[in-house]
Design a protein around this motif. Structure first.
Motif, PDB file in Angstrom:
ATOM      1  N   PHE A 196      76.759  14.916 -41.204  1.00  0.00           N
ATOM      2  CA  PHE A 196      76.683  13.455 -41.293  1.00  0.00           C
ATOM      3  C   PHE A 196      75.315  13.070 -41.826  1.00  0.00           C
ATOM      4  CE2 PHE A 196      79.935  14.052 -38.131  1.00  0.00           C
ATOM      5  CZ  PHE A 196      80.847  13.048 -38.400  1.00  0.00           C
ATOM      6  N   PHE A 197      75.295  12.132 -42.775  1.00  0.00           N
ATOM      7  CA  PHE A 197      74.021  11.603 -43.251  1.00  0.00           C
ATOM      8  C   PHE A 197      73.647  10.404 -42.405  1.00  0.00           C
ATOM      9  CE2 PHE A 197      71.546   8.543 -45.639  1.00  0.00           C
ATOM     10  CZ  PHE A 197      70.464   9.323 -46.000  1.00  0.00           C
ATOM     11  N   ALA A 198      72.442  10.420 -41.887  1.00  0.00           N
ATOM     12  CA  ALA A 198      71.878   9.269 -41.177  1.00  0.00           C
ATOM     13  C   ALA A 198      70.429   9.164 -41.626  1.00  0.00           C
ATOM     14  CB  ALA A 198      71.987   9.448 -39.677  1.00  0.00           C
ATOM     15  N   SER A 199      69.871   8.005 -41.487  1.00  0.00           N
ATOM     16  CA  SER A 199      68.489   7.788 -41.889  1.00  0.00           C
ATOM     17  C   SER A 199      67.828   6.896 -40.845  1.00  0.00           C
ATOM     18  CB  SER A 199      68.448   7.165 -43.282  1.00  0.00           C
ATOM     19  OG  SER A 199      69.270   6.025 -43.329  1.00  0.00           O
ATOM     20  N   PRO A 200      66.514   6.831 -40.859  1.00  0.00           N
ATOM     21  CA  PRO A 200      65.829   6.029 -39.845  1.00  0.00           C
ATOM     22  C   PRO A 200      66.279   4.570 -39.781  1.00  0.00           C
ATOM     23  CG  PRO A 200      64.259   7.445 -40.958  1.00  0.00           C
ATOM     24  CD  PRO A 200      65.571   7.565 -41.708  1.00  0.00           C
ATOM     25  N   ASP A 201      66.743   4.007 -40.894  1.00  0.00           N
ATOM     26  CA  ASP A 201      67.177   2.614 -40.858  1.00  0.00           C
ATOM     27  C   ASP A 201      68.388   2.406 -39.953  1.00  0.00           C
ATOM     28  OD1 ASP A 201      68.361   4.103 -42.952  1.00  0.00           O
ATOM     29  OD2 ASP A 201      68.656   2.367 -44.224  1.00  0.00           O
ATOM     30  N   LEU A 202      69.232   3.412 -39.800  1.00  0.00           N
ATOM     31  CA  LEU A 202      70.387   3.277 -38.910  1.00  0.00           C
ATOM     32  C   LEU A 202      69.914   3.056 -37.473  1.00  0.00           C
ATOM     33  CD1 LEU A 202      73.440   3.301 -38.409  1.00  0.00           C
ATOM     34  CD2 LEU A 202      73.297   5.808 -38.248  1.00  0.00           C
ATOM     35  N   ALA A 203      68.957   3.850 -37.028  1.00  0.00           N
ATOM     36  CA  ALA A 203      68.435   3.701 -35.665  1.00  0.00           C
ATOM     37  C   ALA A 203      67.637   2.402 -35.515  1.00  0.00           C
ATOM     38  CB  ALA A 203      67.564   4.902 -35.307  1.00  0.00           C
ATOM     39  N   ALA A 204      66.866   2.055 -36.527  1.00  0.00           N
ATOM     40  CA  ALA A 204      65.987   0.890 -36.433  1.00  0.00           C
ATOM     41  C   ALA A 204      66.718  -0.439 -36.606  1.00  0.00           C
ATOM     42  CB  ALA A 204      64.873   0.999 -37.471  1.00  0.00           C
ATOM     43  N   GLU A 205      67.730  -0.465 -37.511  1.00  0.00           N
ATOM     44  CA  GLU A 205      68.364  -1.731 -37.850  1.00  0.00           C
ATOM     45  C   GLU A 205      69.858  -1.781 -37.552  1.00  0.00           C
ATOM     46  OE1 GLU A 205      66.992  -3.437 -41.670  1.00  0.00           O
ATOM     47  OE2 GLU A 205      65.839  -1.560 -41.839  1.00  0.00           O
ATOM     48  N   GLY A 206      70.435  -0.627 -37.223  1.00  0.00           N
ATOM     49  CA  GLY A 206      71.851  -0.599 -36.907  1.00  0.00           C
ATOM     50  C   GLY A 206      72.761  -0.340 -38.089  1.00  0.00           C
ATOM     51  N   PHE A 207      72.178  -0.085 -39.255  1.00  0.00           N
ATOM     52  CA  PHE A 207      72.976   0.232 -40.439  1.00  0.00           C
ATOM     53  C   PHE A 207      72.136   1.033 -41.420  1.00  0.00           C
ATOM     54  CE2 PHE A 207      71.190  -4.009 -41.084  1.00  0.00           C
ATOM     55  CZ  PHE A 207      70.548  -3.883 -42.297  1.00  0.00           C
ATOM     56  N   ILE A 208      72.835   1.700 -42.332  1.00  0.00           N
ATOM     57  CA  ILE A 208      72.195   2.437 -43.413  1.00  0.00           C
ATOM     58  C   ILE A 208      72.221   1.553 -44.648  1.00  0.00           C
ATOM     59  CG2 ILE A 208      72.393   4.453 -44.934  1.00  0.00           C
ATOM     60  CD1 ILE A 208      73.718   5.922 -42.523  1.00  0.00           C
ATOM     61  N   HIS A 209      71.050   1.330 -45.229  1.00  0.00           N
ATOM     62  CA  HIS A 209      70.968   0.554 -46.464  1.00  0.00           C
ATOM     63  C   HIS A 209      71.592   1.366 -47.602  1.00  0.00           C
ATOM     64  CE1 HIS A 209      68.175  -2.663 -45.187  1.00  0.00           C
ATOM     65  NE2 HIS A 209      67.780  -1.756 -44.303  1.00  0.00           N
ATOM     66  N   ALA A 210      72.368   0.712 -48.431  1.00  0.00           N
ATOM     67  CA  ALA A 210      72.949   1.338 -49.615  1.00  0.00           C
ATOM     68  C   ALA A 210      72.828   0.352 -50.772  1.00  0.00           C
ATOM     69  CB  ALA A 210      74.407   1.721 -49.372  1.00  0.00           C
ATOM     70  N   SER A 211      73.222   0.811 -51.939  1.00  0.00           N
ATOM     71  CA  SER A 211      73.133  -0.020 -53.139  1.00  0.00           C
ATOM     72  C   SER A 211      74.400   0.113 -53.963  1.00  0.00           C
ATOM     73  CB  SER A 211      71.958   0.442 -54.025  1.00  0.00           C
ATOM     74  OG  SER A 211      70.732   0.280 -53.380  1.00  0.00           O
ATOM     75  N   GLU A 212      74.643  -0.908 -54.758  1.00  0.00           N
ATOM     76  CA  GLU A 212      75.617  -0.799 -55.833  1.00  0.00           C
ATOM     77  C   GLU A 212      74.903  -0.040 -56.962  1.00  0.00           C
ATOM     78  OE1 GLU A 212      78.588  -1.845 -55.208  1.00  0.00           O
ATOM     79  OE2 GLU A 212      78.280  -3.328 -53.622  1.00  0.00           O
ATOM     80  N   LEU A 213      75.640   0.532 -57.886  1.00  0.00           N
ATOM     81  CA  LEU A 213      75.022   1.292 -58.961  1.00  0.00           C
ATOM     82  C   LEU A 213      73.983   0.459 -59.718  1.00  0.00           C
ATOM     83  CD1 LEU A 213      74.787   3.883 -60.586  1.00  0.00           C
ATOM     84  CD2 LEU A 213      76.746   3.120 -61.955  1.00  0.00           C
ATOM     85  N   SER A 214      74.284  -0.788 -59.972  1.00  0.00           N
ATOM     86  CA  SER A 214      73.372  -1.652 -60.727  1.00  0.00           C
ATOM     87  C   SER A 214      72.068  -1.944 -59.980  1.00  0.00           C
ATOM     88  CB  SER A 214      74.065  -2.973 -61.077  1.00  0.00           C
ATOM     89  OG  SER A 214      74.389  -3.671 -59.884  1.00  0.00           O
ATOM     90  N   GLN A 215      71.999  -1.618 -58.690  1.00  0.00           N
ATOM     91  CA  GLN A 215      70.825  -1.910 -57.874  1.00  0.00           C
ATOM     92  C   GLN A 215      69.945  -0.683 -57.622  1.00  0.00           C
ATOM     93  OE1 GLN A 215      73.243  -3.310 -54.603  1.00  0.00           O
ATOM     94  NE2 GLN A 215      72.815  -5.454 -55.086  1.00  0.00           N
TER      95      GLN A 215
END
Length: 115
Positions: A19-38
């Motif tokens: 499973f991929f997790a990152s510090p933002d999941l623990a800190a903010e409750g979600f994993i930041h992602a982007s659309e391709l254009s972003q």
């Protein structure tokens, strides 16, 4: 498809946990992602001097199958909607990954097969 720039340590940990997790999941409750254009703007703003970064392509349908909630939420600072992933990402939902070096100024290039 959704995209996430991963730090090497987070991507390496995912290889052990499936499973991929990152510090933002623990800190903010979600994993930041982007659309391709972003992706390139995200690299410039948040990943300067990350020569070992990895770009993950995440299949949103596979997240839905795994019952992982995704919501597009307004980011005032960027004046755009961004996908937020509200649980660890199963590696089965990561369709592809590429080395994604980001230089000191935040410049990066999309993999050739992404256009």
């Amino acid at each position: 498809m959704l995209y996430r720039i991963a730090r090497p340590a987070d991507w390496a940990a995912a290889q052990h946990t499936s499973f991929f997790a990152s510090p933002d999941l623990a800190a903010e409750g979600f994993i930041h992602a982007s659309e391709l254009s972003q992706v390139l703007d995200t690299a410039r703003k948040h990943y300067q001097n990350s020569p070992d970064a990895v770009l993950l392509e995440i299949d949103e349908a596979a997240l839905a199958t795994a019952q992982v909630r995704v919501e597009r939420e307004w980011a005032e600072s960027r004046q755009a909607y961004f996908p937020h992933i509200f649980a660890p990402i199963p590696l089965s939902a990561v369709a592809r990954s590429w080395p994604f070096p980001v230089d000191e100024a935040g410049r990066a290039a999309l993999p050739k097969d992404l256009g």
